[in-house]
Design a protein around this motif. Structure first.
Motif, PDB file in Angstrom:
ATOM      1  N   GLU A1086       8.032  28.375  19.780  1.00  0.00           N
ATOM      2  CA  GLU A1086       7.738  26.951  19.875  1.00  0.00           C
ATOM      3  C   GLU A1086       8.065  26.416  21.262  1.00  0.00           C
ATOM      4  OE1 GLU A1086       6.203  25.248  17.698  1.00  0.00           O
ATOM      5  OE2 GLU A1086       6.161  26.777  16.148  1.00  0.00           O
ATOM      6  N   GLN A1087       7.148  25.610  21.765  1.00  0.00           N
ATOM      7  CA  GLN A1087       7.324  24.971  23.068  1.00  0.00           C
ATOM      8  C   GLN A1087       7.250  23.462  22.882  1.00  0.00           C
ATOM      9  OE1 GLN A1087       7.952  26.819  25.882  1.00  0.00           O
ATOM     10  NE2 GLN A1087       8.051  28.480  24.402  1.00  0.00           N
ATOM     11  N   GLY A1088       7.841  22.720  23.807  1.00  0.00           N
ATOM     12  CA  GLY A1088       7.781  21.263  23.760  1.00  0.00           C
ATOM     13  C   GLY A1088       6.356  20.766  23.936  1.00  0.00           C
ATOM     14  N   THR A1089       5.945  19.810  23.127  1.00  0.00           N
ATOM     15  CA  THR A1089       4.587  19.280  23.193  1.00  0.00           C
ATOM     16  C   THR A1089       4.535  18.091  24.133  1.00  0.00           C
ATOM     17  OG1 THR A1089       5.021  17.871  21.282  1.00  0.00           O
ATOM     18  CG2 THR A1089       4.066  20.050  20.863  1.00  0.00           C
ATOM     19  N   ASN A1090       3.426  17.959  24.809  1.00  0.00           N
ATOM     20  CA  ASN A1090       3.220  16.853  25.726  1.00  0.00           C
ATOM     21  C   ASN A1090       2.446  15.750  25.015  1.00  0.00           C
ATOM     22  OD1 ASN A1090       3.792  15.917  28.291  1.00  0.00           O
ATOM     23  ND2 ASN A1090       1.722  16.359  29.028  1.00  0.00           N
ATOM     24  N   THR A1091       2.241  14.629  25.708  1.00  0.00           N
ATOM     25  CA  THR A1091       1.448  13.550  25.123  1.00  0.00           C
ATOM     26  C   THR A1091       0.053  14.035  24.776  1.00  0.00           C
ATOM     27  OG1 THR A1091       2.687  11.971  26.458  1.00  0.00           O
ATOM     28  CG2 THR A1091       0.623  11.202  25.491  1.00  0.00           C
ATOM     29  N   SER A1092      -0.542  14.775  25.682  1.00  0.00           N
ATOM     30  CA  SER A1092      -1.856  15.365  25.429  1.00  0.00           C
ATOM     31  C   SER A1092      -1.747  16.871  25.586  1.00  0.00           C
ATOM     32  CB  SER A1092      -2.888  14.821  26.418  1.00  0.00           C
ATOM     33  OG  SER A1092      -4.101  15.554  26.308  1.00  0.00           O
ATOM     34  N   PRO A1093      -2.194  17.647  24.595  1.00  0.00           N
ATOM     35  CA  PRO A1093      -2.114  19.114  24.727  1.00  0.00           C
ATOM     36  C   PRO A1093      -3.076  19.655  25.766  1.00  0.00           C
ATOM     37  CG  PRO A1093      -3.309  18.511  22.742  1.00  0.00           C
ATOM     38  CD  PRO A1093      -2.765  17.235  23.307  1.00  0.00           C
ATOM     39  N   TYR A1094      -3.969  18.800  26.290  1.00  0.00           N
ATOM     40  CA  TYR A1094      -4.932  19.250  27.283  1.00  0.00           C
ATOM     41  C   TYR A1094      -4.405  19.128  28.713  1.00  0.00           C
ATOM     42  CZ  TYR A1094      -8.025  18.930  23.271  1.00  0.00           C
ATOM     43  OH  TYR A1094      -8.584  19.096  22.025  1.00  0.00           O
ATOM     44  N   ARG A1095      -3.187  18.586  28.853  1.00  0.00           N
ATOM     45  CA  ARG A1095      -2.604  18.438  30.178  1.00  0.00           C
ATOM     46  C   ARG A1095      -1.352  19.304  30.279  1.00  0.00           C
ATOM     47  NH1 ARG A1095      -4.988  14.239  32.838  1.00  0.00           N
ATOM     48  NH2 ARG A1095      -6.332  12.926  31.533  1.00  0.00           N
ATOM     49  N   LYS A1096      -1.215  19.966  31.395  1.00  0.00           N
ATOM     50  CA  LYS A1096      -0.105  20.907  31.578  1.00  0.00           C
ATOM     51  C   LYS A1096       1.195  20.146  31.769  1.00  0.00           C
ATOM     52  CE  LYS A1096       0.875  25.263  33.920  1.00  0.00           C
ATOM     53  NZ  LYS A1096       0.599  26.076  32.750  1.00  0.00           N
ATOM     54  N   PRO A1097       2.248  20.509  31.046  1.00  0.00           N
ATOM     55  CA  PRO A1097       3.542  19.845  31.238  1.00  0.00           C
ATOM     56  C   PRO A1097       4.051  20.048  32.655  1.00  0.00           C
ATOM     57  CG  PRO A1097       3.513  21.139  29.221  1.00  0.00           C
ATOM     58  CD  PRO A1097       2.280  21.498  29.975  1.00  0.00           C
ATOM     59  N   SER A1098       4.842  19.105  33.091  1.00  0.00           N
ATOM     60  CA  SER A1098       5.356  19.172  34.461  1.00  0.00           C
ATOM     61  C   SER A1098       6.225  20.396  34.685  1.00  0.00           C
ATOM     62  CB  SER A1098       6.140  17.901  34.794  1.00  0.00           C
ATOM     63  OG  SER A1098       7.209  17.727  33.857  1.00  0.00           O
ATOM     64  N   LYS A1099       7.017  20.755  33.682  1.00  0.00           N
ATOM     65  CA  LYS A1099       7.868  21.937  33.783  1.00  0.00           C
ATOM     66  C   LYS A1099       7.508  22.876  32.643  1.00  0.00           C
ATOM     67  CE  LYS A1099      11.826  19.691  36.001  1.00  0.00           C
ATOM     68  NZ  LYS A1099      13.279  19.420  35.921  1.00  0.00           N
ATOM     69  N   SER A1100       6.773  23.896  32.980  1.00  0.00           N
ATOM     70  CA  SER A1100       6.333  24.850  31.968  1.00  0.00           C
ATOM     71  C   SER A1100       6.392  26.252  32.544  1.00  0.00           C
ATOM     72  CB  SER A1100       4.902  24.536  31.515  1.00  0.00           C
ATOM     73  OG  SER A1100       4.416  25.533  30.636  1.00  0.00           O
ATOM     74  N   GLY A1101       7.092  27.121  31.854  1.00  0.00           N
ATOM     75  CA  GLY A1101       7.164  28.515  32.276  1.00  0.00           C
ATOM     76  C   GLY A1101       6.057  29.358  31.714  1.00  0.00           C
ATOM     77  N   GLY A1102       5.087  28.712  31.058  1.00  0.00           N
ATOM     78  CA  GLY A1102       4.007  29.458  30.440  1.00  0.00           C
ATOM     79  C   GLY A1102       4.273  29.676  28.967  1.00  0.00           C
ATOM     80  N   PRO A1103       3.228  29.925  28.209  1.00  0.00           N
ATOM     81  CA  PRO A1103       3.399  30.141  26.769  1.00  0.00           C
ATOM     82  C   PRO A1103       4.112  31.454  26.476  1.00  0.00           C
ATOM     83  CG  PRO A1103       1.154  30.619  27.426  1.00  0.00           C
ATOM     84  CD  PRO A1103       1.829  30.061  28.642  1.00  0.00           C
ATOM     85  N   VAL A1104       4.837  31.470  25.381  1.00  0.00           N
ATOM     86  CA  VAL A1104       5.486  32.712  24.946  1.00  0.00           C
ATOM     87  C   VAL A1104       4.438  33.573  24.256  1.00  0.00           C
ATOM     88  CG1 VAL A1104       7.281  33.732  23.518  1.00  0.00           C
ATOM     89  CG2 VAL A1104       7.703  31.567  24.690  1.00  0.00           C
ATOM     90  N   ALA A1105       4.161  34.724  24.813  1.00  0.00           N
ATOM     91  CA  ALA A1105       3.139  35.617  24.259  1.00  0.00           C
ATOM     92  C   ALA A1105       3.732  36.634  23.298  1.00  0.00           C
ATOM     93  CB  ALA A1105       2.407  36.342  25.391  1.00  0.00           C
ATOM     94  N   ILE A1106       4.932  37.140  23.610  1.00  0.00           N
ATOM     95  CA  ILE A1106       5.528  38.227  22.834  1.00  0.00           C
ATOM     96  C   ILE A1106       7.013  37.964  22.690  1.00  0.00           C
ATOM     97  CG2 ILE A1106       5.971  40.717  22.765  1.00  0.00           C
ATOM     98  CD1 ILE A1106       3.502  41.078  24.556  1.00  0.00           C
ATOM     99  N   VAL A1107       7.506  38.197  21.499  1.00  0.00           N
ATOM    100  CA  VAL A1107       8.949  38.170  21.248  1.00  0.00           C
ATOM    101  C   VAL A1107       9.342  39.546  20.719  1.00  0.00           C
ATOM    102  CG1 VAL A1107      10.824  37.170  19.909  1.00  0.00           C
ATOM    103  CG2 VAL A1107       9.014  35.688  20.799  1.00  0.00           C
ATOM    104  N   GLY A1108      10.105  40.258  21.517  1.00  0.00           N
ATOM    105  CA  GLY A1108      10.557  41.579  21.102  1.00  0.00           C
ATOM    106  C   GLY A1108      11.857  41.508  20.324  1.00  0.00           C
TER     107      GLY A1108
END
Length: 1784
Positions: A1086-1108
């Motif tokens: 889970e990542q923090g949601t922005n006002t609009s999901p179509y706009r990139k958050p100011s501080k984002s390390g990218g989506p989590v693709a894999i959890v080992g």
């Protein structure tokens, strides 16, 4: 945020009787009696070992002690599919639908007109199937949706009807398949239901659309701008006036936010429908993006029409997917299914196809059949034109995976720069003897020369970069843009090279001492350091890039998006990464300078100043006098360089381990963490971290809630027979009566939580060092770590566990567990398991006996209660007891049952299967998610279950919404009876289990038609025993185009549901307590949601693709090999990944990783699938996600079970698979992208965690080989000269004693340090496992495990594995042939014959070891030092390891009978074909180089001929170089005076004659044999066909052995009976003959695969062999082959007998078999495997055979020893031989 430990610190005892613990505690009726095994066994938390699971048995109704009422646990199996609330019906009559699906292939156009997006479109008056018919139930669709998609039923932006209408409309428009539409509709609705369960439905739709299509992290959006699709203004709402990328992105976001909800549904549905039928094209994500864009553009005008043309069903598959699939398939396979003989560089694979769609320029080149361009058409017409695209002409290679070592030069350029340049600095600074004046005073003035030579390191760095640039021309196809970039690099690199080199020319040739020269050299050194640092730090892709203009930035966006979009690390993690490498290289550079470089100075000086005199040779003269010391010095320097590389890996292992251990302290998972009380605080942690009660209004007290979870955990272990009834009674929360009020009860906490802090009581609750102890300790320990807060069960996301299955064992049969595997097996599988798990077997037997006694009591009650005794009295209990006494319980303890009824035999089969590596174990383990979700749901929301009648239905519906388990069983349709029966057991035990398989049927045109099919346990059985499918989706062809696993996963991927996937192998396990943490694990995404999901958050390390997650290797205690394999997995999967994930170096390794479903499926899937290249398929998905911006995490609090290989052969098969897979990875474009674009610290992390490990293994074995060369050359140098005496107190300028001696003492000291260095590097490999054990299990457990491994000869195994790793990579890069190897993970209890072991490992290890043995023997004789003992251990490990780790290798009788088999193996195969023979072994080695004639084999895959340009180096250059080195050493010794005054023949002549002599004589004998066989063979075939060929071959091979011995004796004689000189000559002759044999083999034509030509040679019958016209040329080729074989046969004969002699000596030690079994199996003598039972006649026959062949073995070994020893003893006394005038 991690949860705090908010517990019931001061909570009072719960006295409310309502809070009886559901799912765990015993009811009131059971409080007054002890817990019986049978009652606990019926607890339905898992279906393991359930007596009612047998095929055809009735579905039981059991009493659930946790609920207090009857539960029809398997009752839902009886549910008809029509009444299932989970799955939709396809038609009013399921049978009619099945009939429809069975009869249709290519359906005629059918109008599926339904409710359109607008009311006007609904009134078109066209008759069609209704929406309810297609998707819904017999009632309204809304009702079905409310049941199946509970969160998507109110206040939704689009109703289920509207979504359904959209799917139907799209299906009509594009011709998607009906089943595929239904599958994707369910897929989308479950995704929306999962999202809307934890956010508003509108937000769920928006975020899902943003992740798939329009969001900043959506792959489609990234492709859209990278491929510059926004420039085409006609295809979107963005105007042509957009001038910059920023403006285009802003316009895109505004456009996405302005979409209507129905438009969002339409785009999601269209994407899923395309993806669902894309089949193998799912590996090409950008190709799907292009198809989606074309379809979306085409659909816009269609959606606005009142009427539309309905496409026939299957039109999309036939017109769009089929042509692309056919192109991909034809790249690798012919029309008849045979694989093409193409290597990767000649195959346009998935990545090449996909990369065409990365660029606007390449997309614009797509042409139609009429040669017009696709992109010239209007946007809305392009989709329909896709069927006419000339795909064959469209694609080309975008990266050439040529088989070459040069890939390492470009991929890892910075590694070579760092090491080679630093090595140059170190060595050149201390090598003044090579370039400074010999005058000491003058040398002190030549500072400029020294500085200038050191500064040439910058030139070395520049040369390495230049080499990498040249290599790029070879592997990366050139374009004008690419060529311009490389030419720009050259224009900068050449001047930099000149700038670094030119000052050295001045300082060395013109001015060596002046201050001006000093200034020049200092500036040169500064430039050199700057150049080296710049090239080491800067990725190659960023070298000398010009400032790009706007257009160039758009083009660069392609690689920035798809190959270099690496996720950013947090500031602290980046600091950790840099700190790690600062520590590694800080220690490495300091230690390497003082221990390696500085200590090398004296030996270098001694060798540089050595001048050898008085050597002469009739041919080469005295040249070797001058060159021998420098040749020796060159190899010593090369040895130093290899140690310099190895040193880095040593420090990496040390510091990586230290950082990982430190991180474990930070996480709180170390047992040494002082602030945890893991058991006393466990209940509070369960409440705080496992249960999501903070968001719920739960009235129960925390203790009542925790007790339910804890009791369920304990009873689950009891049901698995890990605990006895006594243990359970001490561990459970109990209900006790209140002393003050007997009507009230309260929960009493078990004393376990407090007693664990007291050592005296810690073993009362479970057996010591048992599985139960491990599970309890890890569960308690894991809850001390930070964990995300769980969501309530209704709000948790949906996920799927995906398990591929091909040939793995599903469920052990009764025959497999109670009978020996073969004649070499001494114990049945069941007996072995009973000895490994005695406590669990006792519990199982007690459980079974109770069940059997209850059945007997029931029968007796029915019989005895209805009758009386003869005297009229009723039967008493004593009489019943008498009946029981007559019952013999022995069968229970032997096989686990007395009755052969299926319900009893199946229990034993399941018990054994759950302790083996079977699919049943995997499924039953991961079905614990089902139990965990139900348990958590009931515990957290007890108010929902007031009505007990609805409890089961409510629980089942919740589980159906949240969890699926899909088995990708590609072979299910072709299963045999046993496999199908085992699968039915699974489906009856777990009806919700889903199986995806491939079905192949004959089409109307008799072509094979393939389908992806899904079934589950609810699907009705048909008359033929199969099940009616839920979905049956036609494919464009056979989807298995790769190595199998990745294709299997891909075809099943469309049946997975939910937002997340967990990938599991078919040899894993899971546990209830771990499944309780699933919500915490999923919360990691889970990542923090922005006002609009179509706009990139100011501080984002990218989506989590894999959890080992961690893995526990449950095979760790099954003998030394199982423990070693488990230890390696433990250190890599836990200790290494812990720190790798922190510093951004973790990838995806297949299991038990959790994947972001949307992220991965829109970027190519969960693996890659090009055959051979993607052998290690899982890691490519990790690299793909890493390159595209996906973050990869690792959690410490969750772990799954995992089985590993247990036998020597299976472990090395796995090692070979991993090694060859790594060889393929080094060829791949992923390594090129990562290696040339990552920042330095992250690049080093990637390198040393992945390819660096394997390169290090190569360097280790290369160091061994180089050491042998050094000791050979150094021994040759030292043998004929006088060595100086060593006086440590003498000053440096003291004269050498004796006069005229040669000072090699510094060289010998250096040699000792080399041995120490290699030993330390090897010893450090044990450090990670030791520290991991210390960290998590304590020092005593760690030291015990280490000592057990050392006493079990684990160093032998580690050395052998290192060689196998290195050999696998070297072989793959030379010959290719990487393929999936079924390792076979059964228990290794069978003895493998000697001949099989010899043939398996001779080429990979034994031959190298015996060459090293001879050299080491020579070196030990000439320059003995105790340090050489390490290399003696290494050599013996490489020779003897296969036999040391072979079960019962030292049983004397078996060993001697095995010798008979070996002699037969040597002789057979020459008169008739045989599967196991020496000639077959020779041919298999030769085929790797020559390949096989295609027409001579019936298999679809044939061995291709090795590329000459590749094998030229490994098969010709390297052997020739080794032969030259040996020859130089021999010639030097032979050229020195030895006291023999007779005229000496040139050593070159002697070596040439003795090397070619056997070959020439063998050729002559073979000529005679072939003439004899041609003349008499056809006649002999009338009476003795087989024996004739074998006899002729035996005669020829016997001659070869005699000739071999004769020439060795001749060499002995010529060397004056000096053993060390003869030994050096033997080494030289063997190397020359090896070089000749390999060179000839490379030039041979292809081999006939059937071996007929070999038999034709010996029998003389060349006709009738299927050779065709080759019968004219084949005899000449076979003659050359036979000459080579006649050279190899005596080598194998003598070498094998040498090994047999050593093993035979060990066999004579009393009791050795028992001690060997103790070492191998870790079983006490009382529990060891028994001796096999034979009849009297069998024993007598075996003894006679053993005696006979024992005598033969002793005679042969005595003869060989005599040949070796007798000349040394008798030779000097045979004066007549010494005085003979010998020509050589």
């Amino acid at each position: 945020m991690p949860t705090s430990e908010e517990g019931d610190n001061d909570a009072p005892q719960d006295s409310n009787p309502i809070h009886t613990v559901r799912g765990s505690t015993m009811n009131n009726a059971s409080n007054n009696r002890p817990l019986s095994p049978s009652s606990a066994y019926q607890y339905p938390s898992t279906a393991r070992s359930n007596a009612s699971l047998e095929t055809g048995s009735s579905i039981p109704t059991v009493r659930d002690p946790s609920r207090g009422y009857d539960v029809d646990f398997y009752g839902h199996v009886r549910d008809d599919i029509h009444n299932s609330g989970r799955y939709f019906r396809y038609a009013p009559s399921t049978d009619s639908l099945v009939a429809q699906l069975e009869t249709k292939r290519h359906r005629a156009p059918t109008r599926l007109t339904t409710y359109g997006p607008t009311a006007e479109q609904c009134d078109n008056g066209v008759a069609s199937l209704s929406n309810d018919t297609l998707v819904g139930g017999s009632g309204t669709t809304n009702g079905a949706a409310a049941t199946n998609y509970a969160s998507w039923n109110s206040a939704v932006p689009c109703t289920a009807d509207e979504i359904q209408q959209t799917f139907v409309h799209l299906t009509n428009a594009f011709g998607f398949q009906l089943c595929s539409m239904q599958n994707m509709y369910d897929h989308l609705m479950i995704m929306l239901d999962s999202r809307s369960s934890r956010m508003s439905p509108l937000a769920a739709l928006h975020t899902l659309h943003a992740e798939y299509i329009g969001g900043p992290d959506a792959n489609y959006r990234q492709w859209y701008f990278a491929a510059q699709q926004d420039i085409d203004g006609e295809t979107n709402n963005i105007e042509n006036g957009v001038s910059t990328l920023v403006d285009a992105l802003e316009a895109w976001m505004n456009s996405m936010e302005g979409l209507s909800n129905i438009d969002r549904i339409q785009q999601l549905a269209l994407w899923l429908l395309i993806w669902g039928e894309a089949s193998n094209l799912r590996f090409c994500p950008e190709a799907l993006c292009f198809i989606f864009k074309c379809a979306n553009d085409a659909y816009k005008p269609i959606s606005q029409q009142q009427t539309m043309e309905v496409a026939p069903e299957g039109d999309f598959l036939n017109s769009v997917i089929q042509p692309l699939y056919d192109f991909i398939r034809e790249q690798s396979y012919r029309a008849d299914g045979q694989k093409r003989e193409r290597d990767h560089a000649e195959i346009i694979g998935y990545d090449d196809v996909n990369q065409l769609f990365w660029s606007q320029d390449t997309i614009a080149k797509l042409k139609l059949q009429d040669k017009s361009k696709l992109m010239d058409l209007p946007a809305e017409q392009r989709y329909h034109a896709l069927r006419d695209v000339r795909w064959v002409k469209a694609f080309s290679k975008t990266f050439k995976e040529k088989r070459s070592w040069m890939h390492l030069a470009i991929n890892f350029t910075r590694v070579w720069i760092i090491h080679v340049v630093a090595f140059w600095y170190y060595i050149s600074a201390n090598a003044g003897a090579l370039y400074l004046s010999t005058d000491k005073d003058e040398a002190e003035k030549e500072v400029p020369v020294q500085l200038s030579i050191v500064a040439l390191g910058g030139s070395v760095a520049t040369l390495i970069v230049l080499l990498a640039c040249l290599v790029e021309y070879v592997y990366v196809p050139m374009s004008w843009n690419r060529a311009g970039i490389l030419m720009r690099r050259f224009t900068f690199l050449v001047p930099i090279f000149l700038l670094n080199t030119a000052p050295s020319v001045y300082c060395l040739m013109f001015d060596r001492t002046s201050p001006f020269a000093t200034a020049i050299s200092v500036i040169q050194l500064l430039i050199s350091i700057a150049s080296s640092v710049f090239f080491a730090v800067t990725p190659q892709s960023r070298l000398f890039l010009k400032r790009s203009q706007q257009d160039d930035k758009r083009k660069a966006l392609v690689h920035k998006t798809f190959t270099a979009n690496f996720p950013q690390l947090r500031r602290m993690d980046r600091a950790t990464s840099m700190g790690l490498w600062a520590c590694v290289f800080g220690c490495k550079l300091l230690e390497s300078y003082f221990f390696l470089a500085l200590s090398f100075k004296d030996s270098l000086t001694a060798m540089a100043r050595m001048q050898v005199k008085d050597c002469s040779d009739p041919i080469i003269g005295s040249a070797l006098c001058a060159y021998m010391p420098m040749i020796t010095l060159a190899f010593m320097t090369l040895m130093e360089l290899i140690l310099f590389f190895l040193d880095t890996y040593l420090w990496y292992v040390v510091w990586n381990t230290m950082f990982s251990v430190a991180h474990s302290f930070y996480l709180g998972i170390s047992i040494w963490t002082p602030w945890r009380n893991i058991f006393s605080r466990l209940p509070r942690r369960i409440h705080a971290k496992i249960l999501a009660v903070s968001e719920l209004n739960v009235q129960c007290k925390p203790r009542a809630l925790c007790s339910q979870v804890w009791n369920a955990f304990i009873i689950a272990m009891y049901r698995d027979h890990l605990l006895s009834a006594d243990h359970v009674a001490k561990l459970l929360y109990q209900q006790v009566s209140d002393i003050s009020d007997s009507q009230k009860t309260s929960l009493e906490e078990p004393t376990f939580f407090v007693a664990q802090e007291d050592i005296a009581y810690e073993n009362e609750y479970y057996p010591q060092h048992s599985e139960a102890e491990r599970r309890v300790q890890f569960f308690a320990q894991s809850l001390t770590t930070p964990m995300p807060e769980p969501l309530p069960v209704p709000n948790m996301p949906t996920f799927t566990v995906l398990t591929p299955h091909c040939g793995e064992k599903i469920l052990l049969t009764l025959r497999e567990i109670i009978r020996e595997e073969d004649q070499n097996t001494r114990i049945t599988l069941l007996e072995y398991l009973k000895r490994l798990h005695p406590f669990e077997w006792d519990n199982f037997v007690k459980d079974t006996k109770i069940l059997a006694d209850e059945a007997i009591d029931t029968t007796l009650n029915a019989a005895l209660d209805s009758s009386t005794c003869e005297d009229g009295r009723s039967a008493t209990s004593s009489e019943r007891t008498h009946v029981h006494k007559d019952t013999d319980d022995l069968p229970f303890y032997c096989v686990g049952f007395k009755s052969s009824a299926p319900e009893y035999t199946l229990r034993t089969r399941i018990w054994a299967s759950l302790r083996s590596q079977t699919l049943y174990r995997t499924v039953s383990g991961f079905m614990n998610y089902d139990n965990a979700i139900k348990l958590l749901y009931r515990v957290e929301q007890p108010d929902v279950f007031v009505d007990e009648k609805k409890t089961d239905l409510e629980l089942d519906q919740m589980v159906h919404r949240k969890f699926r388990l899909v088995l990708a069983m590609q072979r299910y349709a072709s299963f045999n009876y046993e496999e199908r029966e085992s699968t039915e057991v699974l489906l009856k035990a777990y009806p919700n289990l889903q199986i995806a398989y491939l079905e192949k049927v004959k089409g109307d045109d008799q072509e094979d038609v393939y389908y992806s099919v899904l079934i589950d346990g609810h699907c009705p059985l048909l008359a033929d025993g199969t099940r009616s499918p839920k979905y049956r989706i036609r494919l464009p062809g056979n989807p298995i185009l790769g190595d199998g696993k990745s294709d299997n996963q891909n075809h099943a991927l469309i049946f997975c549901r939910g937002e997340y996937l967990q990938l599991i192998d078919a040899n894993q396990d899971n546990y209830l307590e771990e499944c309780l943490k699933i919500r915490n694990v999923l919360a990691e995404f889970e990542q923090g949601t922005n006002t609009s999901p179509y706009r990139k958050p100011s501080k984002s390390g990218g989506p989590v693709a894999i959890v080992g997650a961690r893995e526990y290797i449950f095979s760790e205690n099954i003998g030394v090999l199982g423990d070693i394999a488990a230890g390696k997995e433990q250190t890599f999967g836990t200790l290494s990944q812990r720190i790798m994930a922190t510093i951004g170096g973790k990838l995806h390794y297949g299991h038990p990783d959790f994947l972001n479903g949307v992220f991965m499926t829109t970027r190519g899937g969960v693996s890659k699938a090009q055959k051979g290249l993607h052998l290690n398929e899982d890691i490519y998905a990790g690299m793909n996600a890493f390159e595209r911006g996906g973050r990869i995490k690792h959690v410490e609090y969750f772990q799954c079970g995992k089985g590993r290989d247990l036998g020597f052969g299976s472990i090395l098969n796995f090692v070979t698979k991993i090694g060859t897979g790594m060889g393929e990875q080094m060829l791949s474009r992923e390594y090129y992208y990562i290696g040339t674009q990552l920042p330095l610290d992250r690049f080093l992390t990637f390198y040393y965690a992945h390819p660096g490990f394997h390169v290090n293994n190569i360097f280790i074995m290369l160091s061994v080989q180089l050491f042998m060369i050094v000791i050979l050359v150094l021994g040759a140098l030292a043998m004929p000269v006088t060595l100086c005496e060593f006086n440590p107190d003498a000053p440096k300028d003291a004269p050498l004693i004796p006069e005229g001696c040669y000072n090699l003492v510094p060289v010998f000291d250096w040699l000792k340090r080399v041995v120490i260095s290699i030993f330390v590097i090897f010893a450090v490999s044990f450090l990670p496992l030791f520290l991991q054990e210390v960290n998590e299990r304590g020092f005593l457990r760690a030291i015990t495990r280490l000592v057990k491994q050392l006493l079990s000869f684990s160093p032998f195994f580690e050395i052998f594995v290192t060689q196998c790793y290195a050999q696998a990579i070297l072989s793959n890069l030379s010959f290719g042939g990487a393929r999936y190897i079924a390792t076979g993970r059964g228990f290794a209890t069978s003895r493998v014959p000697f001949s099989q072991l010899y043939a398996r490992y001779a080429d990979s290890s034994t031959y190298f070891a015996i060459r090293s043995f001879l050299i080491l023997l020579f070196g030990s004789i000439v320059i003995w030092m105790p340090h050489l003992l390490y290399f003696w251990v290494t050599v013996f490990a490489l020779i003897l390891s296969p036999f040391v780790f072979n079960p019962h290798q030292f049983a004397l009788v078996d060993f001697l009978i095995d010798y008979r088999e070996f002699l037969r193996w040597l002789s057979r195969g020459n008169g008739a074909l045989h599967a196991s023979s020496w000639i077959g072994f020779c041919r298999s080695k030769r085929i790797k180089v020559t390949g096989v004639k295609r027409k001579s084999t019936k298999t679809k895959e044939v061995q291709s001929k090795a590329n000459f340009s590749v094998v030229f180096f490994t098969e010709i250059v390297m052997p020739v170089c080794f032969a030259c080195i040996c020859t130089i050493a021999y010639l030097f010794v032979h050229s020195m005076p030895d006291g023999n005054e007779k005229s000496k023949t040139s050593g070159l002549t002697r070596i040439g004659a003795l090397s070619m002599g056997p070959i020439v004589l063998n050729a002559a004998v073979l000529g005679g044999c072939v003439g004899f066989s041609v003349l008499l063979g056809p006649l002999a075939s009338l009476c003795c066909n087989v024996k004739f060929g074998s006899t002729v071959a035996a005669v020829a091979h016997t001659w070869a052995v005699v000739s071999f011995i004769g020439f060795f004796e001749a060499l002995y004689l010529l060397e004056g009976w000096h053993f060390e000189r003869a030994l050096l000559g033997l080494i030289t002759i063997a190397s020359v003959q090896r070089a000749i044999s390999k060179a000839i083999t490379v030039l041979l034509a292809r081999e006939f695969n059937n071996g007929e030509s070999n038999q034709a040679w010996w029998t003389g019958r060349w006709y009738g062999r299927g050779l065709g016209w080759y019968a004219l040329s084949q005899p000449l080729r076979e003659f050359v082959c036979k000459v080579i074989e006649m050279t190899l046969f005596p080598t194998d004969f003598v070498l094998a007998h040498f090994i047999l002699f050593v093993l035979f000596m060990v066999c004579l030690v009393p009791g050795i078999d028992k001690w060997h079994s103790l070492m191998l199996f870790w079983l006490r003598p009382a529990k060891q495997i028994r001796h096999p039972v034979y009849t009297l006649s069998q024993r007598q026959r075996r003894i006679r055979t053993a005696v006979l062949y024992g005598i033969v073995l002793v005679m042969v070994c005595a003869l060989l020893l005599t040949v070796l020893v007798a000349p040394a003893v008798l030779g000097p006394h045979l004066r007549f031989l010494n005085n003979l005038p010998l020509p050589l």
